[in-house]
Design an enzyme around this catalytic site. Structure first.
Site, PDB file in Angstrom:
ATOM      1  N   LEU A  38       0.806  -1.217   0.000  1.00  0.00           N
ATOM      2  CA  LEU A  38       0.000   0.000   0.000  1.00  0.00           C
ATOM      3  C   LEU A  38       0.838   1.265   0.000  1.00  0.00           C
ATOM      4  O   LEU A  38       0.335   2.349  -0.278  1.00  0.00           O
ATOM      5  CB  LEU A  38      -0.914   0.023   1.230  1.00  0.00           C
ATOM      6  N   LYS A  66       3.134   1.917   2.843  1.00  0.00           N
ATOM      7  CA  LYS A  66       3.334   2.364   4.235  1.00  0.00           C
ATOM      8  C   LYS A  66       4.668   3.062   4.403  1.00  0.00           C
ATOM      9  O   LYS A  66       4.772   4.063   5.109  1.00  0.00           O
ATOM     10  CB  LYS A  66       3.271   1.158   5.191  1.00  0.00           C
ATOM     11  N   ASP A 106      -2.485 -11.081   8.992  1.00  0.00           N
ATOM     12  CA  ASP A 106      -1.432 -12.076   8.783  1.00  0.00           C
ATOM     13  C   ASP A 106      -0.997 -12.624  10.137  1.00  0.00           C
ATOM     14  O   ASP A 106      -0.769 -11.847  11.079  1.00  0.00           O
ATOM     15  CB  ASP A 106      -0.212 -11.458   8.089  1.00  0.00           C
ATOM     16  N   LYS A 146     -15.722   1.268  -2.401  1.00  0.00           N
ATOM     17  CA  LYS A 146     -16.259   0.338  -1.405  1.00  0.00           C
ATOM     18  C   LYS A 146     -15.491   0.510  -0.095  1.00  0.00           C
ATOM     19  O   LYS A 146     -14.271   0.368  -0.039  1.00  0.00           O
ATOM     20  CB  LYS A 146     -16.145  -1.110  -1.890  1.00  0.00           C
ATOM     21  N   LYS A 201     -16.194  -1.260   2.746  1.00  0.00           N
ATOM     22  CA  LYS A 201     -16.270  -2.440   3.604  1.00  0.00           C
ATOM     23  C   LYS A 201     -14.906  -3.044   3.927  1.00  0.00           C
ATOM     24  O   LYS A 201     -14.665  -3.436   5.090  1.00  0.00           O
ATOM     25  CB  LYS A 201     -17.167  -3.499   2.963  1.00  0.00           C
ATOM     26  N   CYS A 226      29.180  -1.442  -8.686  1.00  0.00           N
ATOM     27  CA  CYS A 226      29.473  -2.721  -8.039  1.00  0.00           C
ATOM     28  C   CYS A 226      29.771  -3.791  -9.091  1.00  0.00           C
ATOM     29  O   CYS A 226      30.821  -3.743  -9.718  1.00  0.00           O
ATOM     30  CB  CYS A 226      28.339  -3.121  -7.094  1.00  0.00           C
ATOM     31  N   LEU A 227      28.868  -4.731  -9.316  1.00  0.00           N
ATOM     32  CA  LEU A 227      29.101  -5.728 -10.361  1.00  0.00           C
ATOM     33  C   LEU A 227      29.256  -5.062 -11.721  1.00  0.00           C
ATOM     34  O   LEU A 227      29.967  -5.569 -12.593  1.00  0.00           O
ATOM     35  CB  LEU A 227      27.945  -6.736 -10.391  1.00  0.00           C
ATOM     36  N   HIS A 262      28.167   1.506  -3.730  1.00  0.00           N
ATOM     37  CA  HIS A 262      26.781   1.789  -4.118  1.00  0.00           C
ATOM     38  C   HIS A 262      26.431   3.249  -3.836  1.00  0.00           C
ATOM     39  O   HIS A 262      25.854   3.565  -2.792  1.00  0.00           O
ATOM     40  CB  HIS A 262      25.819   0.864  -3.368  1.00  0.00           C
ATOM     41  N   GLU A 319      24.129   5.036  -5.022  1.00  0.00           N
ATOM     42  CA  GLU A 319      22.686   5.309  -5.051  1.00  0.00           C
ATOM     43  C   GLU A 319      22.081   5.412  -3.655  1.00  0.00           C
ATOM     44  O   GLU A 319      21.046   6.070  -3.458  1.00  0.00           O
ATOM     45  CB  GLU A 319      21.947   4.223  -5.852  1.00  0.00           C
TER      46      GLU A 319
END
Length: 543
Positions: free
Chosen positions: A15, A17, A147, A187, A189, A381-382, A507, A509
């Protein structure tokens, strides 16, 4: 006293979060509050480091070497909250800690149970985030209400509110309000049922953030409020964003979420200032340039596998007020169809990291295509290791050069295992991980981008450039523009006679932000813009 916000999700997974939590953190910081962020994940893996990108998306690495959930990337990109290994816990870590205590006799012969021992451990990792230097801790609970694996975490945060006082805790629940095309209506519900499940275990949400495709009417908002036992103003609409995820904070402000949170928790705050964010969106909506970049990866069809890569490219685009079209190219497709067919027309080519042999030759072909055609190239990296392999084979004359990771019998192991990695038997948490220093070569492109003589960047790998071949590569024109401070490890390689050919072992990024693009990504995108502008220039008659 530190206030706590707990973010849960219901109806379906994915969603957003993490994005919503990060956006709220950014808004509270913009009000002058000191915020810390935390993610509690219900899976039993100790961390995501051994999980497939197809299962879990990218593994996000922190400065301290922690391998964490990709939502921590959202936290860092949106806020200035310092992140450490305390910011991400899994069921595996919680149970491991409790079992170790049991083995040491810490429970004095008691029967060890989910309640109170597991829930107490969860509460302890939450309370660890607070302190005199923190106003608000935002803790995201992974998974979906209902869950079975999430139940210990939900029970723990219910208890936590009892322990510290309900006035010091806010429960925010993300839910889905689906649109049924046949009925032409939203909806409510599913949201009612999701909140009902929370209330059954003793958690009454204070705020509902409702994900939706269409706007929620006042009638539906009042209906949700009535059946979920929250005020109407606490039903927050969060519509899907077609343009950019960086619209989310603005949308939440429009729905007065930050104002509601401050009021409910009794937080002292300044007036909200999100001018930098609105300026960012203005640059996004009014690009001066257009360009295309191919990301040639092993997991290209799964967007979350290279989440931080794509975000860092976008940040660099925003920095240069450019609209970047990203092409996700499977490296294994290049092996079958060729680089010419799949990569022609792109203004830049980026080859990211990965593990395993599949698709390696496709990456090598893509790098050769970029090098020979003068297309701006960025290897990570790779991607750097593949650039070393390609250059060794095609320029240095090292026939069948390879990494010993993929070919143990190669006559030229130009990429090899670190000595300290030779006898490692466990996969999880045993790589070269976290922030480490890199010394930059004077006059190099890397140093020009960083405007510094040394930097600290985050690593996640086992294999390194084989120093036995360093002189041969130098003799054939490769520049080692970044090394470890002792000079023993190659961190950055460059080619001088190329518009932009840079590859790094780390990395970058992970340290890019929407308001502060990473210097190397900014340099790469700038080079791609220049190439795109040259291609679009009209050719004079007679040329």
């Amino acid at each position: 006293m530190t206030k706590n916000i707990f973010v849960t999700g219901g109806v379906v997974s994915s969603l957003g979060k993490g994005l919503t939590s990060a956006s709220l953190g950014m808004l509270l910081e913009s009000r002058g509050l000191r915020v810390r962020m935390q993610k509690l994940d219900p899976y039993i893996n100790v961390d995501p480091g051994t999980m497939s990108p197809y299962q879990h998306g990218e593994v996000y690495v922190l400065d301290d070497g922690s391998e964490t959930d990709l939502d921590l990337g959202h936290y860092e990109r949106f806020t200035s909250s310092p992140l450490t290994r305390d910011c991400n816990y899994t069921t595996g870590q919680i149970y491991m800690s409790v079992i170790e205590k049991e083995r040491k006799g810490r429970f004095l012969g008691k029967t060890v149970q989910v309640i109170p021992h597991i829930t107490n451990e969860i509460k302890s990792v939450i309370s660890r985030m607070g302190g005199d230097d923190v106003d608000v801790v935002i803790t995201e609970i992974g998974g979906t209400v209902g869950d079975i694996e999430s139940l210990p975490f939900l029970e723990a945060i219910r208890q936590y509110a009892q322990d510290v006082g309900r006035e010091n805790v806010l429960f925010m629940h993300l839910t889905l309000v689906p649109y049924l095309k046949a009925a032409d209506e939203l909806k409510t519900k599913p949201t009612q049922h999701s909140v009902g499940q929370l209330r059954e275990i003793g958690i009454q949400p204070d705020i509902l953030v409702c994900r939706c495709e269409h706007s929620i009417s006042r009638e539906d908002r009042d209906k949700i409020a009535l059946f979920c036992n929250v005020p109407s103003e606490a039903v927050i609409e969060e519509k899907d964003k077609d343009f950019s995820i960086y619209e989310v904070p603005i949308s939440l402000v429009d729905n007065r979420l930050d104002e509601l949170v401050v009021k409910k928790l009794g937080l002292p705050s300044q007036s909200l200032d999100i001018t930098p964010w609105t300026d960012l969106l203005h640059r996004l909506r009014n690009p001066r340039h257009e360009l295309s970049i191919a990301v040639v990866g092993k997991y290209a069809e799964h967007k979350d596998a290279y989440k931080s890569i794509y975000e860092a490219i976008d940040h660099a685009g925003m920095h240069h007020q450019a609209q970047v079209r990203i092409g996700r190219v499977q490296s294994s497709d290049i092996e079958r169809e060729g680089a010419e067919r799949l990569l022609s027309g792109y203004d830049g080519i980026l080859v990211p990291g990965g593990f395993g042999e599949r698709g390696i030759e496709g990456k090598v072909q893509a790098i050769r295509f970029a090098r020979e055609r003068g297309i701006p190239f960025f290897g990570i990296c790779l991607g750097m290791q593949c650039a070393v392999i390609e250059y060794g084979r095609d320029v240095c004359g090292l026939e069948k050069a390879h990494s010993s990771e993929f070919d143990k019998d190669t006559p030229h192991p130009v990429i090899c295992l670190l000595d300290e990695q030779q006898n490692v038997t466990q996969m999880g948490g045993t790589m070269r991980l976290g922030s480490q220093p890199t010394q930059l070569l004077e006059g190099s492109r890397a140093r020009q981008c960083y405007h510094a003589d040394s930097v600290n960047e985050r690593h996640r790998h086992r294999y390194e450039f084989n120093n036995d071949y360093r002189q041969q590569y130098r003799d054939h024109g490769m520049i080692f523009s970044g090394t470890s401070p002792d000079g023993g490890l190659v961190e950055i390689i460059e080619l001088e006679n190329h518009p932009w050919f840079v590859a790094v072992q780390y990395h970058p990024e992970f340290k890019s932000k929407p308001l502060k693009a990473h210097p190397l990504f900014a340099g790469f995108v700038e080079a791609a813009i220049e190439r795109g502008s040259r291609k679009s220039q009209p050719v004079a008659v007679g040329e």
